[in-house]
Design a protein around this motif. Structure first.
Motif, PDB file in Angstrom:
ATOM      1  N   ALA A  37       0.839  -1.192   0.000  1.00 36.31           N
ATOM      2  CA  ALA A  37       0.000   0.000   0.000  1.00 36.31           C
ATOM      3  C   ALA A  37       0.874   1.241   0.000  1.00 36.31           C
ATOM      4  O   ALA A  37       1.934   1.259   0.607  1.00 36.31           O
ATOM      5  CB  ALA A  37      -0.907   0.011   1.229  1.00 36.31           C
ATOM      6  N   THR A  38       0.428   2.273  -0.663  1.00 40.90           N
ATOM      7  CA  THR A  38       1.190   3.521  -0.705  1.00 40.90           C
ATOM      8  C   THR A  38       0.463   4.602   0.082  1.00 40.90           C
ATOM      9  O   THR A  38       0.461   5.765  -0.287  1.00 40.90           O
ATOM     10  CB  THR A  38       1.379   3.976  -2.159  1.00 40.90           C
ATOM     11  N   VAL A  39      -0.178   4.188   1.185  1.00 38.40           N
ATOM     12  CA  VAL A  39      -0.961   5.148   1.953  1.00 38.40           C
ATOM     13  C   VAL A  39      -0.109   5.953   2.909  1.00 38.40           C
ATOM     14  O   VAL A  39      -0.573   6.923   3.477  1.00 38.40           O
ATOM     15  CB  VAL A  39      -2.082   4.432   2.743  1.00 38.40           C
ATOM     16  N   ALA A  40       1.139   5.552   3.147  1.00 42.11           N
ATOM     17  CA  ALA A  40       2.002   6.307   4.046  1.00 42.11           C
ATOM     18  C   ALA A  40       3.313   6.627   3.351  1.00 42.11           C
ATOM     19  O   ALA A  40       3.894   5.787   2.695  1.00 42.11           O
ATOM     20  CB  ALA A  40       2.273   5.502   5.320  1.00 42.11           C
ATOM     21  N   ILE A 129     -12.267 -11.699   8.060  1.00 46.53           N
ATOM     22  CA  ILE A 129     -10.950 -11.097   8.217  1.00 46.53           C
ATOM     23  C   ILE A 129     -10.252 -11.068   6.869  1.00 46.53           C
ATOM     24  O   ILE A 129     -10.133 -12.082   6.197  1.00 46.53           O
ATOM     25  CB  ILE A 129     -10.110 -11.869   9.255  1.00 46.53           C
ATOM     26  N   GLY A 130      -9.793  -9.889   6.493  1.00 47.35           N
ATOM     27  CA  GLY A 130      -9.199  -9.708   5.178  1.00 47.35           C
ATOM     28  C   GLY A 130      -7.729 -10.062   5.110  1.00 47.35           C
ATOM     29  O   GLY A 130      -7.091 -10.423   6.104  1.00 47.35           O
ATOM     30  N   SER A 131      -7.182  -9.957   3.913  1.00 50.96           N
ATOM     31  CA  SER A 131      -5.771 -10.250   3.672  1.00 50.96           C
ATOM     32  C   SER A 131      -4.895  -9.102   4.165  1.00 50.96           C
ATOM     33  O   SER A 131      -5.328  -7.950   4.209  1.00 50.96           O
ATOM     34  CB  SER A 131      -5.522 -10.478   2.183  1.00 50.96           C
ATOM     35  N   PRO A 132      -3.636  -9.399   4.502  1.00 50.46           N
ATOM     36  CA  PRO A 132      -2.739  -8.337   4.972  1.00 50.46           C
ATOM     37  C   PRO A 132      -2.201  -7.496   3.833  1.00 50.46           C
ATOM     38  O   PRO A 132      -2.063  -7.956   2.698  1.00 50.46           O
ATOM     39  CB  PRO A 132      -1.614  -9.131   5.651  1.00 50.46           C
ATOM     40  N   THR A 133      -1.922  -6.258   4.145  1.00 51.66           N
ATOM     41  CA  THR A 133      -1.336  -5.320   3.194  1.00 51.66           C
ATOM     42  C   THR A 133      -0.134  -4.649   3.841  1.00 51.66           C
ATOM     43  O   THR A 133      -0.225  -4.174   4.978  1.00 51.66           O
ATOM     44  CB  THR A 133      -2.353  -4.242   2.782  1.00 51.66           C
ATOM     45  N   GLN A 134       0.988  -4.627   3.160  1.00 52.80           N
ATOM     46  CA  GLN A 134       2.165  -3.954   3.682  1.00 52.80           C
ATOM     47  C   GLN A 134       2.002  -2.452   3.580  1.00 52.80           C
ATOM     48  O   GLN A 134       1.359  -1.938   2.664  1.00 52.80           O
ATOM     49  CB  GLN A 134       3.420  -4.390   2.918  1.00 52.80           C
ATOM     50  N   ILE A 135       2.615  -1.759   4.524  1.00 59.58           N
ATOM     51  CA  ILE A 135       2.525  -0.313   4.573  1.00 59.58           C
ATOM     52  C   ILE A 135       3.826   0.244   5.139  1.00 59.58           C
ATOM     53  O   ILE A 135       4.497  -0.420   5.942  1.00 59.58           O
ATOM     54  CB  ILE A 135       1.319   0.113   5.454  1.00 59.58           C
ATOM     55  N   ALA A 140       9.824   2.134  11.365  1.00 58.76           N
ATOM     56  CA  ALA A 140       9.545   0.695  11.423  1.00 58.76           C
ATOM     57  C   ALA A 140      10.389  -0.058  10.398  1.00 58.76           C
ATOM     58  O   ALA A 140      10.740   0.483   9.348  1.00 58.76           O
ATOM     59  CB  ALA A 140       8.065   0.429  11.155  1.00 58.76           C
ATOM     60  N   THR A 141      10.711  -1.318  10.707  1.00 61.44           N
ATOM     61  CA  THR A 141      11.377  -2.157   9.726  1.00 61.44           C
ATOM     62  C   THR A 141      10.375  -2.682   8.707  1.00 61.44           C
ATOM     63  O   THR A 141      10.685  -2.834   7.528  1.00 61.44           O
ATOM     64  CB  THR A 141      12.094  -3.324  10.412  1.00 61.44           C
ATOM     65  N   THR A 142       9.155  -2.950   9.168  1.00 56.94           N
ATOM     66  CA  THR A 142       8.063  -3.356   8.293  1.00 56.94           C
ATOM     67  C   THR A 142       6.767  -3.201   9.065  1.00 56.94           C
ATOM     68  O   THR A 142       6.761  -3.092  10.294  1.00 56.94           O
ATOM     69  CB  THR A 142       8.232  -4.809   7.795  1.00 56.94           C
ATOM     70  N   ALA A 143       5.663  -3.183   8.348  1.00 54.74           N
ATOM     71  CA  ALA A 143       4.351  -3.058   8.984  1.00 54.74           C
ATOM     72  C   ALA A 143       3.294  -3.604   8.043  1.00 54.74           C
ATOM     73  O   ALA A 143       3.436  -3.535   6.816  1.00 54.74           O
ATOM     74  CB  ALA A 143       4.055  -1.600   9.336  1.00 54.74           C
ATOM     75  N   VAL A 144       2.247  -4.163   8.609  1.00 51.01           N
ATOM     76  CA  VAL A 144       1.118  -4.657   7.817  1.00 51.01           C
ATOM     77  C   VAL A 144      -0.182  -4.277   8.518  1.00 51.01           C
ATOM     78  O   VAL A 144      -0.207  -4.078   9.734  1.00 51.01           O
ATOM     79  CB  VAL A 144       1.148  -6.189   7.619  1.00 51.01           C
TER      80      VAL A 144
END
Length: 219
Positions: A37-40, A129-135, A140-144
């Motif tokens: 995701a490109t939300v952040a 419950i939906g699928s995970p999306t990276q953000i 952070a090193t990573t986030a979903v």
């Protein structure tokens, strides 16, 4: 603890973020396969006119009319932050945003996500419950994040108003850091009032600095 995840307005019906200590299971999941995701942005940015809140090793910006929930109206006492628009009474449940600080080491992000999903599904068997999306989250090193939708139970608000069952949408954001603590954020609202733009702005404002957590806790 309530069977369903509710907003802070309904007494005796809430669910705190999963206590992850002591788990050593790890799901078979390739984080590279997740949609991105490109939300952040790469660097956090507070929207104009918003206010910034700080906690143990993190900061986040929210709309200026959002206030901290009083202790007697909090649905998640274990949350570092519980904030949202002021409840005006009636059936209009406002959104709620929560921040959680995980101070125990329990495994990588994939493990935390897997356990949280399992607990949510156990608490609300009919939830979708939906699928995970990276953000991207600053620091952070990573986030979903992933969403769940469910129908709330009927209840009574803190002002005594009767609340009918409502379709709810909840977004869980899990953040990985190089060390401790780890972080989790939750945005919850009636499905018809869940605002993607608000979440994007909040997510884009988050900064995690785990190395400063002890300083924030002692301040």
């Amino acid at each position: 603890m309530g069977r369903r995840i509710q907003t802070t307005l309904i007494a005796a019906a809430s669910l705190s973020l999963l206590a992850l200590a002591g788990c050593d299971s790890s799901p078979e999941q390739d984080p590279q396969a997740l949609p991105s995701a490109t939300v952040a942005p790469d660097r956090a940015k507070a929207p104009s006119g918003w206010i910034t809140r700080q906690g143990a090793g993190f900061q986040v910006s929210v709309p200026k009319d959002w206030t901290n929930r009083p202790d007697d109206r909090r649905g998640n006492p274990g949350a570092e932050l519980e904030i949202g628009p002021v409840y005006q009474g009636g059936s209009n449940i406002p959104p709620t945003f929560l921040a959680f600080v995980e101070r125990e080491q329990v495994g990588p992000l994939e493990t935390r996500e897997s356990i949280l999903r399992a607990q949510l599904q156990s608490q609300i068997p009919e939830a979708k419950i939906g699928s995970p999306t990276q953000i991207k989250v600053a620091g952070a090193t990573t986030a979903v994040y992933f969403d769940l939708t469910y129908k709330s139970d009927a209840g009574t608000s803190v002002t005594g108003d009767k609340l009918a069952p409502q379709d709810m949408r909840q977004r869980e954001l899990l953040i990985e850091t190089p060390g401790l603590p780890k972080y989790g954020f939750r945005y919850n609202a009636p499905a018809k009032k869940f605002d993607e733009d608000t979440f994007k702005k909040i997510a884009g404002s988050i900064v995690v600095r785990p190395e400063t957590a002890s300083e924030a806790q002692g301040s």
